[in-house]
Write an enzyme that holds these catalytic residues in place. Structure first.
Site, PDB file in Angstrom:
ATOM      1  N   HIS A 173      28.009  25.268  17.748  1.00  0.00           N
ATOM      2  CA  HIS A 173      26.881  25.827  18.503  1.00  0.00           C
ATOM      3  C   HIS A 173      27.281  27.190  19.055  1.00  0.00           C
ATOM      4  CE1 HIS A 173      24.001  25.406  22.154  1.00  0.00           C
ATOM      5  NE2 HIS A 173      23.279  25.720  21.087  1.00  0.00           N
ATOM      6  N   ARG A 174      26.536  28.219  18.660  1.00  0.00           N
ATOM      7  CA  ARG A 174      26.845  29.598  19.090  1.00  0.00           C
ATOM      8  C   ARG A 174      28.301  29.936  18.741  1.00  0.00           C
ATOM      9  NH1 ARG A 174      24.345  28.599  25.182  1.00  0.00           N
ATOM     10  NH2 ARG A 174      22.470  27.535  24.466  1.00  0.00           N
ATOM     11  N   GLU A 220      25.837  27.573  14.042  1.00  0.00           N
ATOM     12  CA  GLU A 220      24.533  28.029  14.527  1.00  0.00           C
ATOM     13  C   GLU A 220      24.768  29.252  15.393  1.00  0.00           C
ATOM     14  OE1 GLU A 220      21.318  27.879  17.756  1.00  0.00           O
ATOM     15  OE2 GLU A 220      23.481  28.009  17.905  1.00  0.00           O
ATOM     16  N   ASP A 235      22.285  32.689  17.631  1.00  0.00           N
ATOM     17  CA  ASP A 235      20.974  33.176  18.067  1.00  0.00           C
ATOM     18  C   ASP A 235      20.827  34.671  17.803  1.00  0.00           C
ATOM     19  OD1 ASP A 235      20.339  30.622  19.550  1.00  0.00           O
ATOM     20  OD2 ASP A 235      22.131  31.257  20.645  1.00  0.00           O
ATOM     21  N   HIS A 287      22.083  34.585  23.219  1.00  0.00           N
ATOM     22  CA  HIS A 287      21.197  33.450  23.482  1.00  0.00           C
ATOM     23  C   HIS A 287      20.060  33.805  24.436  1.00  0.00           C
ATOM     24  CE1 HIS A 287      19.884  29.802  25.633  1.00  0.00           C
ATOM     25  NE2 HIS A 287      19.890  29.294  24.414  1.00  0.00           N
ATOM     26  N   GLU A 320      19.278  30.949  14.272  1.00  0.00           N
ATOM     27  CA  GLU A 320      18.102  30.738  15.116  1.00  0.00           C
ATOM     28  C   GLU A 320      17.534  32.082  15.521  1.00  0.00           C
ATOM     29  OE1 GLU A 320      18.430  28.486  18.832  1.00  0.00           O
ATOM     30  OE2 GLU A 320      16.409  29.177  19.343  1.00  0.00           O
ATOM     31  N   LYS A 341      15.407  33.995  17.994  1.00  0.00           N
ATOM     32  CA  LYS A 341      14.857  33.874  19.349  1.00  0.00           C
ATOM     33  C   LYS A 341      13.753  34.915  19.510  1.00  0.00           C
ATOM     34  CE  LYS A 341      17.667  30.937  21.595  1.00  0.00           C
ATOM     35  NZ  LYS A 341      17.159  29.587  21.934  1.00  0.00           N
ATOM     36  N   ASP A 387      28.966  22.286  20.824  1.00  0.00           N
ATOM     37  CA  ASP A 387      29.808  23.331  21.419  1.00  0.00           C
ATOM     38  C   ASP A 387      31.273  23.106  21.039  1.00  0.00           C
ATOM     39  OD1 ASP A 387      27.494  24.099  22.782  1.00  0.00           O
ATOM     40  OD2 ASP A 387      28.080  23.121  24.657  1.00  0.00           O
TER      41      ASP A 387
HETATM   42  O1  G3P Z   1      19.742  25.471  17.432  1.00  0.00           O
HETATM   43  C1  G3P Z   1      20.048  24.498  18.357  1.00  0.00           C
HETATM   44  C2  G3P Z   1      20.097  24.993  19.772  1.00  0.00           C
HETATM   45  O2  G3P Z   1      20.885  26.141  19.821  1.00  0.00           O
HETATM   46  C3  G3P Z   1      18.746  25.296  20.347  1.00  0.00           C
HETATM   47  O3  G3P Z   1      18.766  25.511  21.727  1.00  0.00           O
HETATM   48  O4  G3P Z   1      18.796  26.887  23.745  1.00  0.00           O
HETATM   49  O5  G3P Z   1      20.922  26.308  22.634  1.00  0.00           O
HETATM   50  O6  G3P Z   1      19.379  27.940  21.577  1.00  0.00           O
HETATM   51  P1  G3P Z   1      19.499  26.720  22.446  1.00  0.00           P
HETATM   52 CA    CA Z   2      20.467  28.399  19.585  1.00  0.00          CA
END
Ligand code: G3P
Ligand code: CA
Length: 251
Positions: free
Chosen positions: A18-19, A45, A47, A60, A119, A121, A240
């Site tokens: 994540h990120r 993943e 953003d 993010h 992702e 945003k 994470d």
């Molecule tokens: O893509 C999954 C997750 O990252 C979505 O929520 O707020 O962490 O970008 P957020």
């Molecule tokens: Ca995300």
């Protein structure tokens, strides 16, 4: 490296960072992406947002306030202004001097070493051109078959699908999002639903399977929860700490 479609179709549960691997390094920065590759996750993943002058940066929040030494909305700042900021020291002094990367820099760093969930945003509902720019970057880096594009904004997914119909898309949702947003996905072919883990249960999985959707769920840092979601049949878990989930799933 199998394509993202083949990897999802394999029936196993993939683990995405994540990120990057934001439990280990400042989120959405190059050290975080180097870490996720080093940990051996199946994918990562991150953003993407547009700056005022139309550059794609990896961040993010809508503002730079919480993860840099600056303040202000990304959409109101130029790339040059954003590049001045320190995006690492807030996490740990060892990352002082780390910059907010551009999409091109991240894709260059990752190469073809991992699957990618981009992702987009966007809190605006008018077209700002981000979808065609992301599609172009994916194409230039020749990672069309390694990439899935996701968004909470269904209009973004519609425009991205028009720009690159061959790249799979996933609709993100969270219990706090307006429920009617899902209506805007009607008639739009999409490979996946990307729900918050609290939404995933046997009924949800039966519904997703009946519609032919892969299920990519976030943000899962607890190994027991990871095992439960794996047993429910999710296609990927976004974490994470991908190393923690990998150890739980694969021993
Ligand atoms: O893509 C999954 C997750 O990252 C979505 O929520 O707020 O962490 O970008 P957020
Ligand atoms: Ca995300």
């Amino acid at each position: 490296m199998p394509s993202v479609q083949d990897a999802f179709a394999s029936g196993g549960t993939l683990v995405f960072g994540h990120r990057g691997a934001c439990g280990h390094a400042p989120m959405n920065t190059l050290p975080s992406f180097q870490k996720v590759v080093e940990l051996g996750a199946d994918g990562t993943e991150f953003d993407v947002r547009l700056t005022r002058d139309g550059h794609m940066v990896i961040l993010h929040d809508p503002t730079v306030d919480d993860t840099t030494d600056g303040s202000g909305a990304v959409s109101q700042m130029t790339l040059a202004e954003i590049r001045e900021l320190d995006a690492g020291a807030w996490f740990d002094g060892e990352f002082r001097g780390t910059r907010i990367p551009t999409l091109d820099e991240v894709l260059e760093t990752l190469g073809k070493s991992t699957l990618i969930n981009i992702e987009i945003k966007s809190e605006v509902y008018h077209p700002d051109g981000v979808e065609a720019k992301v599609a172009d970057a994916i194409h230039r880096h020749k990672i069309d078959d390694l990439t899935i594009v996701s968004s909470f904004n269904p209009l973004v997914l519609r425009r991205f699908h028009q720009a690159a119909p061959h790249i799979p898309i996933g609709f993100l949702h969270h219990p706090a999002e307006p429920f009617f947003l899902a209506d805007f996905m009607r008639g739009l072919p999409h490979a996946a639903r990307n729900p918050h883990f609290s939404e995933v249960n046997p009924v949800y999985m039966r519904w997703a399977k009946a519609h032919g959707y892969h299920v990519n769920t976030y943000t899962v840092n607890n190994p027991e929860l990871g095992l439960r979601l794996r047993d429910l049949g999710v296609s990927s878990i976004i974490s994470d700490v991908p190393d923690v989930i990998l150890s739980a799933l694969r021993g």
